[in-house]
Write an enzyme that holds these catalytic residues in place. Structure first.
Site, PDB file in Angstrom:
ATOM      1  N   ASP A  65       0.825  -1.202   0.000  1.00  0.00           N
ATOM      2  CA  ASP A  65       0.000   0.000   0.000  1.00  0.00           C
ATOM      3  C   ASP A  65       0.869   1.266   0.000  1.00  0.00           C
ATOM      4  O   ASP A  65       1.733   1.438   0.852  1.00  0.00           O
ATOM      5  CB  ASP A  65      -0.901  -0.025   1.240  1.00  0.00           C
ATOM      6  CG  ASP A  65      -2.127   0.839   1.127  1.00  0.00           C
ATOM      7  OD1 ASP A  65      -1.998   1.971   0.630  1.00  0.00           O
ATOM      8  OD2 ASP A  65      -3.213   0.396   1.541  1.00  0.00           O
ATOM      9  N   THR A 106      -6.993   3.523  -1.747  1.00  0.00           N
ATOM     10  CA  THR A 106      -6.761   2.110  -1.440  1.00  0.00           C
ATOM     11  C   THR A 106      -7.794   1.180  -2.069  1.00  0.00           C
ATOM     12  O   THR A 106      -7.453   0.178  -2.681  1.00  0.00           O
ATOM     13  CB  THR A 106      -6.741   1.909   0.086  1.00  0.00           C
ATOM     14  OG1 THR A 106      -5.667   2.669   0.634  1.00  0.00           O
ATOM     15  CG2 THR A 106      -6.562   0.444   0.447  1.00  0.00           C
ATOM     16  N   ASP A 139      -9.153  -4.227   5.700  1.00  0.00           N
ATOM     17  CA  ASP A 139     -10.243  -5.068   5.206  1.00  0.00           C
ATOM     18  C   ASP A 139     -10.502  -4.821   3.727  1.00  0.00           C
ATOM     19  O   ASP A 139     -10.738  -5.754   2.947  1.00  0.00           O
ATOM     20  CB  ASP A 139     -11.518  -4.874   6.034  1.00  0.00           C
ATOM     21  CG  ASP A 139     -11.978  -3.431   6.183  1.00  0.00           C
ATOM     22  OD1 ASP A 139     -11.675  -2.595   5.315  1.00  0.00           O
ATOM     23  OD2 ASP A 139     -12.666  -3.143   7.185  1.00  0.00           O
ATOM     24  N   ARG A 140     -10.454  -3.564   3.284  1.00  0.00           N
ATOM     25  CA  ARG A 140     -10.743  -3.267   1.878  1.00  0.00           C
ATOM     26  C   ARG A 140      -9.712  -3.851   0.931  1.00  0.00           C
ATOM     27  O   ARG A 140     -10.039  -4.193  -0.204  1.00  0.00           O
ATOM     28  CB  ARG A 140     -10.907  -1.764   1.664  1.00  0.00           C
ATOM     29  CG  ARG A 140      -9.750  -0.874   2.096  1.00  0.00           C
ATOM     30  CD  ARG A 140     -10.187   0.594   1.997  1.00  0.00           C
ATOM     31  NE  ARG A 140      -9.176   1.555   2.425  1.00  0.00           N
ATOM     32  CZ  ARG A 140      -9.037   1.996   3.664  1.00  0.00           C
ATOM     33  NH1 ARG A 140      -9.829   1.531   4.614  1.00  0.00           N
ATOM     34  NH2 ARG A 140      -8.123   2.897   3.971  1.00  0.00           N
ATOM     35  N   HIS A 166      -1.601   2.432  -5.159  1.00  0.00           N
ATOM     36  CA  HIS A 166      -1.437   3.837  -5.540  1.00  0.00           C
ATOM     37  C   HIS A 166      -0.055   4.285  -5.089  1.00  0.00           C
ATOM     38  O   HIS A 166       0.659   3.552  -4.400  1.00  0.00           O
ATOM     39  CB  HIS A 166      -2.509   4.729  -4.896  1.00  0.00           C
ATOM     40  CG  HIS A 166      -2.628   4.570  -3.408  1.00  0.00           C
ATOM     41  ND1 HIS A 166      -1.690   5.041  -2.527  1.00  0.00           N
ATOM     42  CD2 HIS A 166      -3.576   3.963  -2.641  1.00  0.00           C
ATOM     43  CE1 HIS A 166      -2.051   4.747  -1.292  1.00  0.00           C
ATOM     44  NE2 HIS A 166      -3.204   4.076  -1.327  1.00  0.00           N
ATOM     45  N   HIS A 198      -2.464  10.835  -0.690  1.00  0.00           N
ATOM     46  CA  HIS A 198      -2.466  10.481  -2.116  1.00  0.00           C
ATOM     47  C   HIS A 198      -3.871  10.758  -2.613  1.00  0.00           C
ATOM     48  O   HIS A 198      -4.619  11.486  -1.986  1.00  0.00           O
ATOM     49  CB  HIS A 198      -2.093   9.009  -2.278  1.00  0.00           C
ATOM     50  CG  HIS A 198      -2.826   8.113  -1.340  1.00  0.00           C
ATOM     51  ND1 HIS A 198      -4.111   7.634  -1.572  1.00  0.00           N
ATOM     52  CD2 HIS A 198      -2.494   7.648  -0.092  1.00  0.00           C
ATOM     53  CE1 HIS A 198      -4.513   6.913  -0.552  1.00  0.00           C
ATOM     54  NE2 HIS A 198      -3.565   6.897   0.376  1.00  0.00           N
TER      55      HIS A 198
END
Length: 540
Positions: free
Chosen positions: A36, A75, A158-159, A334, A475
């Site tokens: 991430d 994310t 979680d995402r 990202h 971001h």
């Protein structure tokens, strides 16, 4: 217990060097890793310093100009592209959250990985669910076409776990702020989950001493006073008070725990050792929390890069010792943008924080006074998607939209404002993402049902954080520092190939599908199979 103790708890041991192999069948285990906020800028900067797992993975086919090509570089949208082969315009995941004034609750914000239909839920107290993801993932294709294959996801968010694994998954675990949890009900947790949760609880309960930086990191140690909150960053070494779970999350130890859990599940489930191939998706989230909390260019990020490199090296050594025929892809959801205070010193005079008075509330109030309207008038944030209040009469809506667009466009920090009608008239872009115009990037993130009535785009290097008491950097823009990410494919014995040509994260899924011999209808995805060693791409 240190993060190295967590890795030891899953029996990570060194393995002999793997000899280069001739042509081989499909691997028995695909390891898909998303780091991430691991921008291509970070990859380029720290690549010469890598000695562990990141060095090994970068020693395969390394695309240093990969792109999360769309505008909403957050994310949830980013993770939705990696193993679906589709842009957010197709996945339906337009942002981490969006406004839906039709939902039957007072909170009209919808979180990307929730089911808002659950009674009593809110966008911050939600039931984790993949219900909003409109497409299938690689794991779902794999388990549907290969009886006996398993799909597993482990992540710090979680995402990330949900968007990489989708609707049908054998095991899915993610950090919930206190422990690794799952949205799968009625299943006893694997022993590895219990072991890691116990180890992490003990780690958080004890204070953490500061890390000792390598020489390269000491050179980055400089304190910067951050505007908007009195916070200072730049020389942090991740000392942590006992019981501080939030500080644990924004430290290198967090990725160590996630990788240890992934290793434990691989061992306990025997992933990669069955008659059919398996998939594990791993979301390493600490780089994002470190970037948000401290910025991307200080001693803190240097320590995070060094620790992630070591942790990934131990993780790969564990796979070697298990004698699993595996392949790895590593990318990011990202990129990221450093704190403007440090950027200005580094020669970017336009870097700044957003005007604290430029808010959707202030704009809505101004328009409401002009037209005699009650209510919020506008919903959403001052950046990205903005929605007109559903209560505004149809005849008044064009006037309100025109006024809001005019106010936003007039602000000196705004680059572009695109209305829904402008975006809808734009075709979903194809070809190299390098040359996409701003509205094409926005179109790749646009969903007719979920997106706003207009989209506000800030100028480059404007950080949309005015209050810095918690986060100092972020971001989410459509500029390349947030879009450009590495895409690395590696398998033991693979030749080292440096690729500078532009590619996209949506290309990962069809490439892995070809590696596994899976059938995917090209008409239902946006990506294309990449020509890399050991992959025979099907004819379009």
């Amino acid at each position: 217990m240190t993060r190295w103790g967590l890795l030891a708890a899953c029996a990570l041991i060194a393995a002999p060097t793997t000899a280069k192999a001739p042509e081989r069948p499909a691997p028995k285990l695909i390891v898909a890793i998303s780091v991430d906020q691991f921008s291509a800028d970070l990859f380029d900067e720290y690549r010469p310093t890598f000695t562990g797992g990141l060095k090994r993975i970068a020693g395969g086919t390394a695309f240093r100009n990969g792109f999360q090509a769309h505008a909403a570089t957050e994310t949830c949208p980013g993770h939705s592209t990696i193993l679906t082969g589709s842009f957010p315009a197709r996945t339906g995941i337009i942002a981490n959250d969006w406004t839906d004034q039709r939902v039957a609750r007072s909170d009209k914000t919808v979180y990307c990985a929730e089911d808002e239909r659950v009674p009593g839920s809110s966008s911050s107290a939600y039931t984790v669910s993949p219900v909003h993801l409109r497409v299938e993932t690689l794991g779902e294709y794999l388990t549907a076409q290969r009886a006996g294959s398993r799909s597993v996801a482990v992540a710090g968010k979680d995402r990330a776990a949900v968007m990489m694994s989708g609707h049908k998954v054998d095991q899915r675990w993610y950090w919930d702020g206190k422990k690794y949890s799952t949205d799968q009900q009625g299943k006893a947790p694997p022993k590895a989950v219990t072991a890691i949760n116990n180890a992490v609880a003990a780690m958080i309960a004890a204070p953490a001493l500061p890390l000792t930086p390598p020489p390269g990191c000491e050179a980055k140690s400089k304190v910067y006073a951050v505007e908007g909150g009195g916070k200072a960053v730049g020389n942090g070494r991740f000392a942590r008070a006992a019981g501080d779970a939030r500080a644990f999350r924004a430290s290198p130890a967090f990725d160590g725990a996630t990788l240890a859990l992934a290793a434990g599940l691989i061992g306990e489930m025997g992933l990669g050792k069955g008659s059919q191939p398996d998939l594990i998706a791993i979301g390493a989230s600490a780089t994002d929390y470190v970037g948000h909390t401290f910025g991307t260019e200080g001693e803190e990020m240097c320590l995070q890069m060094a620790s992630l490199d070591r942790d990934l090296g131990d993780f790969l050594s564990y796979l070697d010792a298990q004698k699993i025929d595996y392949a790895v892809v590593l990318t990011a959801d990202h990129g990221g943008n450093d704190i403007p205070e440090r950027q200005r010193e580094r020669g970017i005079p336009t870097a700044a924080r957003i005007d604290p008075n430029f808010t959707v509330t202030a704009i809505g109030k101004q328009i409401g006074q002009k037209f005699g309207l009650a209510g919020p008038v506008l919903w959403g944030g001052s950046v990205g998607d903005v929605w007109l209040d559903a209560a505004i009469a149809p005849a008044m809506r064009p006037k309100v939209l025109a006024a809001a667009v005019a106010i936003a466009k007039a602000h000196p920090q705004v680059a572009e404002v695109f209305t829904r009608s402008q975006i809808e008239r734009t075709a979903v872009p194809t070809g190299s993402p390098v040359g996409w115009t701003p509205i094409q990037r926005v179109r790749a993130s646009f969903d007719k049902e979920r997106s706003g009535d207009f989209v506000v785009v800030l100028k480059p290097r404007i950080t949309p954080i005015a209050d810095t008491k918690t986060y100092v950097a972020t971001h989410g823009s459509l500029w390349d520092y947030d879009r450009r990410v590495p895409i690395l494919f590696w398998r033991p014995g693979m030749s080292a190939t440096q690729r500078n040509d532009a590619t996209e994260t949506v290309d990962i899924m069809p490439t892995l599908a070809a590696m596994l011999g899976l059938k995917v209808d090209r008409k239902v995805i946006d990506g294309h199979c990449l020509t890399i060693e050991g992959v025979a791409c099907p004819a379009d």
